[in-house]
Design a protein around this motif. Structure first.
Motif, PDB file in Angstrom:
ATOM      1  N   GLN A   1       0.848  -1.194   0.000  1.00  0.00           N
ATOM      2  CA  GLN A   1       0.000   0.000   0.000  1.00  0.00           C
ATOM      3  C   GLN A   1       0.884   1.245   0.000  1.00  0.00           C
ATOM      4  O   GLN A   1       1.963   1.263   0.578  1.00  0.00           O
ATOM      5  CB  GLN A   1      -0.895   0.023   1.243  1.00  0.00           C
ATOM      6  N   ILE A   2       0.381   2.275  -0.644  1.00  0.00           N
ATOM      7  CA  ILE A   2       1.144   3.516  -0.717  1.00  0.00           C
ATOM      8  C   ILE A   2       0.382   4.655  -0.051  1.00  0.00           C
ATOM      9  O   ILE A   2       0.898   5.328   0.829  1.00  0.00           O
ATOM     10  CB  ILE A   2       1.467   3.873  -2.183  1.00  0.00           C
ATOM     11  N   SER A   3      -0.853   4.841  -0.465  1.00  0.00           N
ATOM     12  CA  SER A   3      -1.601   6.026  -0.035  1.00  0.00           C
ATOM     13  C   SER A   3      -2.747   5.665   0.895  1.00  0.00           C
ATOM     14  O   SER A   3      -3.177   4.511   0.988  1.00  0.00           O
ATOM     15  CB  SER A   3      -2.168   6.754  -1.259  1.00  0.00           C
ATOM     16  N   THR A   4      -3.258   6.671   1.553  1.00  0.00           N
ATOM     17  CA  THR A   4      -4.392   6.526   2.459  1.00  0.00           C
ATOM     18  C   THR A   4      -5.574   5.854   1.756  1.00  0.00           C
ATOM     19  O   THR A   4      -5.881   6.151   0.606  1.00  0.00           O
ATOM     20  CB  THR A   4      -4.824   7.910   2.967  1.00  0.00           C
ATOM     21  N   VAL A   5      -6.238   4.961   2.465  1.00  0.00           N
ATOM     22  CA  VAL A   5      -7.345   4.195   1.899  1.00  0.00           C
ATOM     23  C   VAL A   5      -8.507   5.113   1.521  1.00  0.00           C
ATOM     24  O   VAL A   5      -8.952   5.926   2.336  1.00  0.00           O
ATOM     25  CB  VAL A   5      -7.829   3.145   2.920  1.00  0.00           C
ATOM     26  N   PRO A   6      -9.045   5.016   0.279  1.00  0.00           N
ATOM     27  CA  PRO A   6     -10.207   5.822  -0.121  1.00  0.00           C
ATOM     28  C   PRO A   6     -11.507   5.171   0.384  1.00  0.00           C
ATOM     29  O   PRO A   6     -12.066   4.298  -0.273  1.00  0.00           O
ATOM     30  CB  PRO A   6     -10.123   5.822  -1.652  1.00  0.00           C
ATOM     31  N   ILE A   7     -11.964   5.598   1.530  1.00  0.00           N
ATOM     32  CA  ILE A   7     -13.063   4.923   2.212  1.00  0.00           C
ATOM     33  C   ILE A   7     -14.333   4.888   1.365  1.00  0.00           C
ATOM     34  O   ILE A   7     -15.040   3.878   1.334  1.00  0.00           O
ATOM     35  CB  ILE A   7     -13.360   5.610   3.569  1.00  0.00           C
ATOM     36  N   MET A   8     -14.637   5.966   0.651  1.00  0.00           N
ATOM     37  CA  MET A   8     -15.892   6.016  -0.108  1.00  0.00           C
ATOM     38  C   MET A   8     -15.886   5.063  -1.301  1.00  0.00           C
ATOM     39  O   MET A   8     -16.939   4.741  -1.835  1.00  0.00           O
ATOM     40  CB  MET A   8     -16.180   7.456  -0.568  1.00  0.00           C
ATOM     41  N   SER A   9     -14.719   4.605  -1.719  1.00  0.00           N
ATOM     42  CA  SER A   9     -14.645   3.571  -2.742  1.00  0.00           C
ATOM     43  C   SER A   9     -14.606   2.174  -2.128  1.00  0.00           C
ATOM     44  O   SER A   9     -15.076   1.208  -2.739  1.00  0.00           O
ATOM     45  CB  SER A   9     -13.394   3.770  -3.606  1.00  0.00           C
ATOM     46  N   MET A  10     -14.040   2.083  -0.946  1.00  0.00           N
ATOM     47  CA  MET A  10     -13.918   0.776  -0.297  1.00  0.00           C
ATOM     48  C   MET A  10     -15.252   0.273   0.236  1.00  0.00           C
ATOM     49  O   MET A  10     -15.507  -0.936   0.248  1.00  0.00           O
ATOM     50  CB  MET A  10     -12.906   0.867   0.842  1.00  0.00           C
ATOM     51  N   ALA A  11     -16.120   1.190   0.666  1.00  0.00           N
ATOM     52  CA  ALA A  11     -17.388   0.771   1.271  1.00  0.00           C
ATOM     53  C   ALA A  11     -18.260  -0.022   0.294  1.00  0.00           C
ATOM     54  O   ALA A  11     -18.778  -1.087   0.653  1.00  0.00           O
ATOM     55  CB  ALA A  11     -18.138   1.989   1.808  1.00  0.00           C
ATOM     56  N   PRO A  12     -18.462   0.434  -0.966  1.00  0.00           N
ATOM     57  CA  PRO A  12     -19.225  -0.393  -1.901  1.00  0.00           C
ATOM     58  C   PRO A  12     -18.568  -1.750  -2.160  1.00  0.00           C
ATOM     59  O   PRO A  12     -19.263  -2.760  -2.329  1.00  0.00           O
ATOM     60  CB  PRO A  12     -19.257   0.458  -3.180  1.00  0.00           C
ATOM     61  N   HIS A  13     -17.244  -1.778  -2.190  1.00  0.00           N
ATOM     62  CA  HIS A  13     -16.548  -3.038  -2.429  1.00  0.00           C
ATOM     63  C   HIS A  13     -16.777  -4.006  -1.269  1.00  0.00           C
ATOM     64  O   HIS A  13     -16.961  -5.217  -1.474  1.00  0.00           O
ATOM     65  CB  HIS A  13     -15.062  -2.765  -2.623  1.00  0.00           C
ATOM     66  N   ARG A  14     -16.779  -3.479  -0.049  1.00  0.00           N
ATOM     67  CA  ARG A  14     -17.034  -4.331   1.121  1.00  0.00           C
ATOM     68  C   ARG A  14     -18.413  -4.981   1.029  1.00  0.00           C
ATOM     69  O   ARG A  14     -18.557  -6.188   1.268  1.00  0.00           O
ATOM     70  CB  ARG A  14     -16.933  -3.503   2.408  1.00  0.00           C
ATOM     71  N   ILE A  15     -19.417  -4.194   0.637  1.00  0.00           N
ATOM     72  CA  ILE A  15     -20.774  -4.723   0.512  1.00  0.00           C
ATOM     73  C   ILE A  15     -20.816  -5.843  -0.525  1.00  0.00           C
ATOM     74  O   ILE A  15     -21.416  -6.908  -0.310  1.00  0.00           O
ATOM     75  CB  ILE A  15     -21.750  -3.596   0.131  1.00  0.00           C
ATOM     76  N   SER A  16     -20.183  -5.624  -1.662  1.00  0.00           N
ATOM     77  CA  SER A  16     -20.186  -6.639  -2.710  1.00  0.00           C
ATOM     78  C   SER A  16     -19.484  -7.911  -2.259  1.00  0.00           C
ATOM     79  O   SER A  16     -19.974  -9.024  -2.503  1.00  0.00           O
ATOM     80  CB  SER A  16     -19.511  -6.088  -3.970  1.00  0.00           C
TER      81      SER A  16
END
Length: 435
Positions: free
Chosen positions: A302-317
């Motif tokens: 990992q390099i940069s801070t996690v983009p939470i608003m993109s990760m949340a939909p991925h978590r649901i899927s």
């Protein structure tokens, strides 16, 4: 190979749907509408449908931001600081990996470049990359630019495996022979998991074994494989892999990418990589030290801070995939494509109208069937679109005859057998002479 003795009736398709053990999952997704009815969505190989729980997951993180602001990194049901960890376990089940071997970060081609920093380290003796001819253009651009970056000529350093004359698919023995022939000069073997155009699923364990026998690394772009076909990346000893999440993984347009790094590499802190503070050991991240000590496993890339608003939909899927299971999804996918190919064969028996580019062997394909039409292909595609079918049109880059390909991907998570019946019924209507 299934090739069940199917029937062409609507009643038969509905009977298959009644026996579908995954039927409940369709209601978990938003189905686009056409003329007041659900569209027949067969384009999950390009952009997967939105899970209904996605909006709530985004609202949850917006509330976290609203109510806790910066403290959201440390407080709440799912503190942002650890958010990537909520995705690792379900994602590992999708690709057949240990939990620490997978990470969600960046986007696909960015990850491909980053992992080539670690796994394409050419020397004057070993500098070649072996890949499939006709790979997705982004992969071709990435590999050519990496080769040039290291001072080599892509025309000499990139070896493309071509189908034999008059054939469409790559033969596994030809891939392995090319690796063996170029072995002493090969640094990396990099294939797509499933070819985006033909839908051919390559023999990943055989390719990996051949690469290692030649002394090279084996990596894969799994954009069309992740969430589509079952894989065992750890057991196959694949060195690395990357994929996107917006196709079969249904995580939204431009959704974050996944990466796999085998444990034998992920736990080697001396392996070259481009470092960033989010890959620093968590207990040291906020000490602001000068020296980089990577997190063990894929998270250390990992390099940069996690983009939470993109990760949340991925978590649901991924939670839906965890519930459904890749084995059950693939079993349904095989039956869906078998039924579709049977229907297409039936129409061709009436009169030869199109060619299926995708291999007929179930082990050599996933959910996608590519239908080649030499004539009137775009007219047929437009006919389907007018009647509520959402699929994909690609210009002919294989035969150069002026035709094109309709890519159709019946997706096990949300497509039905009745939709396959409706799709082929529309094809039959198009070819039936008007009285």
């Amino acid at each position: 190979m299934l090739k069940t003795d199917h029937q062409s009736s609507l009643a038969y398709a509905r009977a298959l749907d009644e026996k579908d053990q995954l039927a409940e999952f369709r209601s978990a997704y938003h189905i686009p509408a056409h003329g007041g009815n659900p569209a027949i969505y067969l384009c999950g190989n390009s952009l997967g449908l939105q899970p209904k729980a996605t909006a709530g997951a985004l609202e949850e993180e917006l509330r976290q931001w609203q109510e806790k602001a910066v403290e959201g990194w440390f407080e709440g049901d799912r503190p942002w600081l650890s958010y990537h960890k909520y995705l690792q376990a379900p994602l590992s089940g999708v690709v057949g990996a240990e939990t620490e071997e997978v990470i969600v970060m960046n986007t696909l081609t960015v990850n491909l470049h980053l992992l080539m920093v670690s796994f394409y380290r050419p020397t004057s003796r070993r500098y070649k990359i072996i890949m499939e001819a006709g790979a997705f253009p982004s992969d071709q651009y990435a590999l050519a630019s990496q080769v040039r970056f290291h001072g080599y000529d892509p025309q000499e350093a990139i070896v493309e495996v071509q189908p034999r004359a008059g054939e469409i698919h790559l033969r596994t023995e030809d891939i392995l022979q090319t690796i063996d022939q170029n072995g002493a000069e090969t640094a990396l073997v990099l294939f797509g998991g499933v070819n985006y155009y033909t839908g051919q699923y390559f023999d990943l364990p055989a390719i990996t074994e051949a690469a290692h026998r030649a002394g090279a690394y084996a990596g894969f772009d799994l954009a069309h494989a992740a969430g589509n076909v079952p894989m065992q990346l750890h057991d196959w000893k694949v060195d690395f892999a990357v994929w996107c999440s917006y196709k079969y993984l249904n995580s939204g347009p431009g959704g974050p990418s996944g990466a796999f790094i085998h444990a034998r590499h992920g736990n080697d802190p001396d392996l070259p990589r481009f470092a960033g503070w989010w890959g620093q050991k968590e207990e040291e991240r906020f000490l602001m030290q000068k020296t980089f000590h990577p997190i063990p496993g894929a998270a250390g890339w990992q390099i940069s801070t996690v983009p939470i608003m993109s990760m949340a939909p991925h978590r649901i899927s991924l939670e839906l995939f965890d519930r459904a299971g890749m084995d059950r999804l693939h079993a349904k996918s095989e039956l869906l494509t078998d039924y579709l190919s049977w229907q297409l064969d039936r129409l061709n028996r009436q009169e030869h109208r199109f060619q299926i580019l995708t291999p007929s062997e179930l082990s050599a394909r996933g959910s996608q069937l590519s239908i080649y039409l030499e004539k009137e292909g775009k007219n047929l595609f437009d006919h389907l679109s007018r009647h509520g079918v959402i699929c994909d049109w690609r210009e002919d880059n294989l035969f150069h005859s002026g035709g094109g390909v309709i890519r159709v991907a019946p997706t096990a998570m949300y497509n039905t057998f009745e939709e396959i019946y409706q799709f082929t019924n529309l094809l039959e209507q198009y070819y039936t002479p008007k009285s």
